[in-house]
Write a protein that holds these residues in place. Sequence first.
Motif, PDB file in Angstrom:
ATOM      1  N   MET A   1       0.923  -1.120  -0.034  1.00  0.00           N
ATOM      2  CA  MET A   1      -0.016  -0.188   0.348  1.00  0.00           C
ATOM      3  C   MET A   1       0.475   1.123   0.042  1.00  0.00           C
ATOM      4  O   MET A   1       1.836   1.742   0.476  1.00  0.00           O
ATOM      5  N   GLY A   2       0.173   2.319  -0.573  1.00  0.00           N
ATOM      6  CA  GLY A   2       0.591   3.598  -0.370  1.00  0.00           C
ATOM      7  C   GLY A   2       0.282   4.860  -1.062  1.00  0.00           C
ATOM      8  O   GLY A   2      -0.865   5.133  -0.843  1.00  0.00           O
TER       9      GLY A   2
ATOM     10  N   VAL B   1      -3.136   1.063   6.354  1.00  0.00           N
ATOM     11  CA  VAL B   1      -1.853   1.828   6.358  1.00  0.00           C
ATOM     12  C   VAL B   1      -2.125   3.710   6.892  1.00  0.00           C
ATOM     13  O   VAL B   1      -3.267   4.013   6.437  1.00  0.00           O
ATOM     14  N   PHE B   2      -0.984   3.944   7.422  1.00  0.00           N
ATOM     15  CA  PHE B   2      -1.095   5.461   7.746  1.00  0.00           C
ATOM     16  C   PHE B   2       0.181   6.305   7.305  1.00  0.00           C
ATOM     17  O   PHE B   2       1.104   5.423   7.552  1.00  0.00           O
ATOM     18  N   LEU B   3      -0.367   7.577   7.237  1.00  0.00           N
ATOM     19  CA  LEU B   3       0.475   8.502   7.219  1.00  0.00           C
ATOM     20  C   LEU B   3       0.343   9.268   8.108  1.00  0.00           C
ATOM     21  O   LEU B   3      -0.426  10.664   8.381  1.00  0.00           O
TER      22      LEU B   3
ATOM     23  N   CYS C   1      -4.935   7.181  -1.593  1.00  0.00           N
ATOM     24  CA  CYS C   1      -4.433   5.917  -0.815  1.00  0.00           C
ATOM     25  C   CYS C   1      -4.273   5.114  -2.053  1.00  0.00           C
ATOM     26  O   CYS C   1      -5.177   4.319  -2.750  1.00  0.00           O
ATOM     27  N   ALA C   2      -3.466   3.696  -1.943  1.00  0.00           N
ATOM     28  CA  ALA C   2      -3.212   2.292  -3.128  1.00  0.00           C
ATOM     29  C   ALA C   2      -2.568   1.338  -3.050  1.00  0.00           C
ATOM     30  O   ALA C   2      -1.541   1.295  -1.740  1.00  0.00           O
ATOM     31  N   ALA C   3      -2.965   0.572  -3.822  1.00  0.00           N
ATOM     32  CA  ALA C   3      -3.113  -0.842  -2.946  1.00  0.00           C
ATOM     33  C   ALA C   3      -2.509  -1.381  -4.148  1.00  0.00           C
ATOM     34  O   ALA C   3      -3.127  -1.358  -5.296  1.00  0.00           O
ATOM     35  N   GLY C   4      -1.468  -2.680  -4.259  1.00  0.00           N
ATOM     36  CA  GLY C   4      -1.261  -2.689  -4.859  1.00  0.00           C
ATOM     37  C   GLY C   4      -1.084  -4.592  -5.006  1.00  0.00           C
ATOM     38  O   GLY C   4      -0.985  -4.852  -4.236  1.00  0.00           O
TER      39      GLY C   4
END
Length: 119
Positions: free
Chosen positions: A30-31, A74-76, A91-94
């Motif tokens: 995740m990003g 996920v946290f930022l 947010c992105a997920a792969g």
Amino acid sequence: QVQLVESGGGLVQAGGSLRLSCAASGRYAMGWFRQAPGKEREFVAAIHWTGISTSADSVKGRFTISRDNAKNTVFLQMNSLKPEDTAVYYCAAGRSAYVGNSYSRYDYWGQGTQVTISS
């Protein structure tokens, strides 16, 4: 259907902090990316489920990406925010183990959350 639910955006003054969260409906790399008005989407940070992470030079030392695998979240954590951090954060997920800066390598995207930093 993979769902990414973002939260935590808002308006803060320069020097302040915000914490973004993104919950996924499964386990993925995740990003976070961001896009300011009139600019291209740019990479912020990403993290693999093993904890391996990467981040853009522009946020190193200020932003920290982390994740809770039990909750597929996920946290930022964003500290020392600057007006130039103002953008919509996505947010992105792969499905793969990729945690780099190429947005085309991510399979799923959230709706985005607005982050505005006032000077």
